[in-house]
Design a protein around this motif. Structure first.
Motif, PDB file in Angstrom:
ATOM      1  N   GLU A 249      49.776 -26.805  53.431  1.00  0.00           N
ATOM      2  CA  GLU A 249      50.141 -25.846  52.385  1.00  0.00           C
ATOM      3  C   GLU A 249      49.494 -26.199  51.056  1.00  0.00           C
ATOM      4  N   THR A 268      53.179 -18.599  45.022  1.00  0.00           N
ATOM      5  CA  THR A 268      53.508 -18.428  46.450  1.00  0.00           C
ATOM      6  C   THR A 268      53.923 -16.990  46.664  1.00  0.00           C
ATOM      7  N   ASP A 272      52.038 -15.215  51.866  1.00  0.00           N
ATOM      8  CA  ASP A 272      51.883 -16.618  52.274  1.00  0.00           C
ATOM      9  C   ASP A 272      52.991 -17.043  53.230  1.00  0.00           C
ATOM     10  N   ARG A 276      52.847 -18.167  57.453  1.00  0.00           N
ATOM     11  CA  ARG A 276      53.098 -19.602  57.572  1.00  0.00           C
ATOM     12  C   ARG A 276      52.669 -20.096  58.956  1.00  0.00           C
TER      13      ARG A 276
END
Length: 426
Positions: A249, A268, A272, A276
């Motif tokens: 990340e 973020t 996003d 994941r």
């Protein structure tokens, strides 16, 4: 010539059938020898415990193992006997066919000899040729006489060959019958021993029932240790996944910040979160990890055992002993006291944990993990790179049972998989 073709066809079929039987017979003999070796080892261990003049949990465990293996051996012997019965039946059919073929060949040969006797003089042969109406017929009659002489010689050879084959089949039949008698004698002996061991088992169970409270406490302690070991392994794997995810990340944020005009690393978005990566993806982020995962998967069913000499005494799953329910993530492999334990594939030591006085070593292989538990000592440290069959420690011996058992587990990410289908077959 028609009979010769039949003879060759029958012979070919018999050779093929014998080849198939030989393969099956060899496999069954290999199994029987394996069972004999295991029973000898277990019997030696049992005699050691029996000399203590006191029934123990280990005695019961050894008896149960011997009874199970002996029952498997008896079933294997039954398969061998059925196979030998089939061979005996086919041999009898083969001998009957060969004898019929031999009788027919001899009958045909006798007829030829009688014909040759009646036409034995050179004068008769010459008259047979010269009596032809033209040259072509005379030539054909001459060739016929020559072929007849050659055919008679070949028939004599066929008779000789068939007699040899018949003797071979009779000898094979005798040997098969002797082998069957020997196997049946072994089976009777095993059944007698099995009956005695079941009586011994009942006696030991009776003796152990007087110590039931103590045994249940031992089993509770073992169950608690196994549960704690499983938890430590999974926690270590979760930490590895979390660290890999954090790095992935951070790398993604850095790449996004470099691409955005403001260069904000803390942004973020919902997109996003939706994208994941999975545990498998974060563990395979690097090319090295992805290749290691692929190579590990390619070796399923071919991985070496974590000990050089061992026997699986309990598989993966849920089992109950003395009323105590226990769930195992892997295999319990009994081996020799102080035996070295080794890694089954290239990897890196992810963690070394101490669980109630014994050690667990966890090795990472890309997205796969292997765990080696119940170690008395370890020879590796966290972060160390390992090669296949490299020693990680030595197995501990349980003072209550006297058994040396290594617990071996394989995980794909956080999920345990059955190690038995990954290891090279016994």
């Amino acid at each position: 010539m028609r009979f010769l073709k039949q003879f060759l066809i029958i012979s070919g079929l018999l050779i093929t059938a014998l080849h198939v039987h030989a393969q099956s017979s060899d496999e069954l003999k290999r199994l029987r020898n394996k069972y004999n070796e295991e029973l000898e080892q277990l019997n030696r261990e049992y005699e050691e415990t029996a000399n203590n003049k006191k029934s123990s949990l280990r005695q019961l465990s050894l008896l149960k193992e011997q009874i199970n293996i002996r029952e498997e051996k008896i079933n294997s012997i039954n398969s061998e006997v059925r196979l030998l019965d089939n061979q005996i039946s086919e041999s009898n059919t083969s001998i009957h066919n060969l004898q019929s073929q031999l009788d027919l060949l001899k009958k045909q040969y006798a007829a030829m000899i009688l014909f040759a006797y009646h036409n034995r003089s050179s004068y008769n042969k010459l008259m047979f040729v010269f009596a032809a109406k033209d040259f072509n017929q005379g030539y054909k009659r001459l060739k016929y006489l020559q072929e007849f002489a050659g055919y008679r010689e070949r028939q004599a050879q066929y008779i000789e060959s068939t007699e040899k084959d018949l003797h071979v089949k009779i000898n094979q039949l005798d040997n098969t019958k002797k082998e069957k008698n020997n196997i049946l004698a072994d089976q009777i002996k095993e059944k007698v021993t099995l009956g005695k061991q079941k009586k011994d088992e009942a006696r030991v169970v009776s003796d152990l029932s007087k110590q039931q409270g103590q045994l249940k406490q031992q089993q509770r302690d073992l169950q608690r240790k196994i549960t704690k070991t499983n938890q430590e392994i999974r926690d270590a794997i979760r930490r590895e996944i979390a660290e890999a995810r954090r790095k992935a990340e951070e790398a993604a944020k850095a790449a996004a910040a470099a691409a955005s005009p403001g260069g904000n690393k803390n942004v973020t978005t919902n997109k996003d979160k939706a994208n994941r990566p999975t545990d498998s993806e974060v563990l395979n982020t690097t090319k090295e990890a992805a290749k290691l995962s692929s190579d590990f998967l390619d070796n399923r069913g071919k991985l070496p055992w974590p000990v050089t000499n061992g026997m699986i005494i309990r598989g993966m799953g849920v089992y109950t002993i003395e009323g105590i329910r226990t769930e195992s993530d892997g295999l319990e492999i009994k081996t020799n006291a102080g035996a070295p334990v080794r890694t089954v594939f290239d990897g890196k030591v992810q963690a070394v944990e101490n669980v109630y006085g014994t050690y667990t070593v966890i090795v990472i292989h890309g997205e796969y993990f292997t765990a080696y538990s119940n170690l008395k000592s370890v020879t590796v440290s966290k972060g160390q790179k390992l090669s296949t069959k490299q020693m990680v420690g030595t197995v501990a011996t349980d003072p209550a049972t006297g058994e040396s058992v290594v617990q071996f587990a394989i995980y794909k990410g956080i999920n345990p998989v059955n190690p038995k289908i990954w290891l090279f077959p016994e």
